[in-house]
Design a protein around this motif. Structure first.
Motif, PDB file in Angstrom:
ATOM      1  N   ARG A   1      48.947  50.155  51.018  1.00 39.11           N
ATOM      2  CA  ARG A   1      48.631  51.492  51.516  1.00 39.11           C
ATOM      3  C   ARG A   1      48.937  52.534  50.445  1.00 39.11           C
ATOM      4  O   ARG A   1      49.933  52.450  49.748  1.00 39.11           O
ATOM      5  CB  ARG A   1      49.472  51.788  52.772  1.00 39.11           C
ATOM      6  N   PHE A   2      48.035  53.513  50.307  1.00 38.77           N
ATOM      7  CA  PHE A   2      48.238  54.587  49.332  1.00 38.77           C
ATOM      8  C   PHE A   2      49.255  55.565  49.911  1.00 38.77           C
ATOM      9  O   PHE A   2      48.958  56.289  50.853  1.00 38.77           O
ATOM     10  CB  PHE A   2      46.922  55.298  49.035  1.00 38.77           C
TER      11      PHE A   2
ATOM     12  N   VAL B   1      37.822  42.763  49.234  1.00 34.50           N
ATOM     13  CA  VAL B   1      37.186  43.769  50.085  1.00 34.50           C
ATOM     14  C   VAL B   1      38.024  45.033  50.098  1.00 34.50           C
ATOM     15  O   VAL B   1      39.239  44.987  50.308  1.00 34.50           O
ATOM     16  CB  VAL B   1      37.005  43.240  51.523  1.00 34.50           C
ATOM     17  N   ARG B   2      37.373  46.176  49.862  1.00 35.67           N
ATOM     18  CA  ARG B   2      38.050  47.468  49.922  1.00 35.67           C
ATOM     19  C   ARG B   2      37.211  48.411  50.773  1.00 35.67           C
ATOM     20  O   ARG B   2      36.022  48.567  50.531  1.00 35.67           O
ATOM     21  CB  ARG B   2      38.231  48.047  48.518  1.00 35.67           C
ATOM     22  N   GLY B   3      37.844  49.011  51.774  1.00 33.60           N
ATOM     23  CA  GLY B   3      37.127  49.923  52.660  1.00 33.60           C
ATOM     24  C   GLY B   3      36.010  49.237  53.423  1.00 33.60           C
ATOM     25  O   GLY B   3      35.001  49.868  53.743  1.00 33.60           O
ATOM     26  N   GLY B   4      36.163  47.944  53.687  1.00 24.31           N
ATOM     27  CA  GLY B   4      35.163  47.202  54.440  1.00 24.31           C
ATOM     28  C   GLY B   4      34.007  46.680  53.609  1.00 24.31           C
ATOM     29  O   GLY B   4      33.114  46.021  54.137  1.00 24.31           O
TER      30      GLY B   4
ATOM     31  N   PHE C   1      38.574  39.228  51.569  1.00 24.58           N
ATOM     32  CA  PHE C   1      39.941  39.597  51.927  1.00 24.58           C
ATOM     33  C   PHE C   1      40.278  40.946  51.300  1.00 24.58           C
ATOM     34  O   PHE C   1      39.821  41.249  50.188  1.00 24.58           O
ATOM     35  CB  PHE C   1      40.949  38.567  51.392  1.00 24.58           C
ATOM     36  N   ASP C   2      41.101  41.725  52.000  1.00 29.53           N
ATOM     37  CA  ASP C   2      41.647  42.937  51.386  1.00 29.53           C
ATOM     38  C   ASP C   2      43.058  42.688  50.873  1.00 29.53           C
ATOM     39  O   ASP C   2      43.785  43.608  50.527  1.00 29.53           O
ATOM     40  CB  ASP C   2      41.632  44.111  52.370  1.00 29.53           C
TER      41      ASP C   2
END
Length: 305
Positions: free
Chosen positions: A131-132, A195-198, A223-224
């Motif tokens: 998480r940012f 995967v980033r942001g779906g 996968f994220d």
């Protein structure tokens, strides 16, 4: 005689966070307790500092003037503590650090654990998450970030190294499907995507002629979380995009094979980031220095050419 600094830190934190609830969380108090501190401070000063409703808050004119002075006063106190720190050999106190999941587990956390071993008076709280985080608002002393940095006047940064990425797969998968030698041969292979942001991240790969080309791949799995990608790759589900340092660890154990090394562009910078201040606390400085000394060897050097 009342303490002139009574409530000042709480008041400044309320202004900085823009919320009594957030300030309470950062100070590890209840919202009610924070509210009472502000009321007592206003009563002692004989002025209203904050206009507050159920939905918003704003500084009064007196509140803004007082806040500006408080910030300067706390900066001077911070400078005094830093001067004491500079004469103290042993870092101590609580250090709050946030690190990304995979890089944090394998690289940053081991460095910080060794730092804690060397300095028993230092308490280190490590948050491991992709998480940012908001460094200032969430009260972190130090954050490690992988990737480009956003411009910020409130943050300082120091580069720890570069993260390159490679393509790898399990020996059993390659035995069944063959080993691709260039970007065109990636077509048709089973791929495990990050995967980033779906959305799966594209594979922009340096081909054998040195040109960057986008591979035409269609992932079956995404996968994220980098550890999920590693587990799927080891289980033989296909080719995987992995940080080169992580792939090298599994290749060394025979679980994965490097198919194309350091082939993804752009590479990612890794930074230590902390709240900008005229004086850097000894505990934070020691942690930054430890990361700068320890991380590059873990990342390894990219292959020549």
């Amino acid at each position: 005689m009342s303490d002139i600094l009574d409530g000042v830190t709480t008041f400044v934190r309320v202004v900085e966070t823009g919320s009594f609830a957030l300030a309470a969380e950062r100070l590890e108090l209840t919202r009610s307790a924070v509210g009472k501190v502000i009321v007592r401070l206003e009563k002692r000063l004989g002025v209203r500092l904050i206009n507050r409703t159920t939905r918003s808050q704003s500084l009064t004119e007196d509140g803004q003037a007082y806040y500006d002075r408080c910030v300067r006063a706390l900066a001077e106190l911070e400078a005094a503590e830093a001067d004491l720190d500079s004469g103290r050999r042993e870092p101590k106190g609580r250090l709050r650090v946030s690190v990304p999941q995979c890089f944090g587990h394998h690289c940053a956390a081991p460095v910080l654990l060794e730092l804690a071993r060397r300095h028993p008076q230092l308490t280190i709280d490590i948050s491991i998450s992709d998480r940012f985080v908001d460094v200032v608002e969430e009260g972190f002393d130090l954050v490690v970030r992988v990737g480009p940095l956003a411009d910020s006047v409130s943050l300082a940064a120091r580069k720890l190294g570069m993260q390159y990425a490679s393509i790898g797969a399990a020996p059993a998968y390659l035995a069944r499907h063959g080993t691709p030698r260039n970007v065109d041969e990636l077509r048709g292979h089973s791929v495990i995507a990050y995967v980033r942001g779906g959305l799966p991240m594209p594979w922009d790969v340096v081909d054998v002629d040195g040109q960057v080309r986008r591979a035409q791949v269609h992932p079956q799995l995404g996968f994220d979380d980098m550890q999920g990608i590693v587990d799927a790759a080891v289980a033989g589900f296909g080719l995987a995009w992995l940080p080169s340092w992580l792939l090298a660890r599994h290749a060394g154990k025979g679980e994965l094979v490097t198919v194309m090394e350091n082939c993804f562009r752009p590479a990612q910078e890794i930074h230590a980031v902390w709240p900008k201040s005229r004086y850097l606390a000894l505990k934070t400085r020691c942690a930054i220095d430890a990361l700068v000394a320890g991380i590059p060897a873990m990342l390894g050097a990219p292959a020549a050419g």
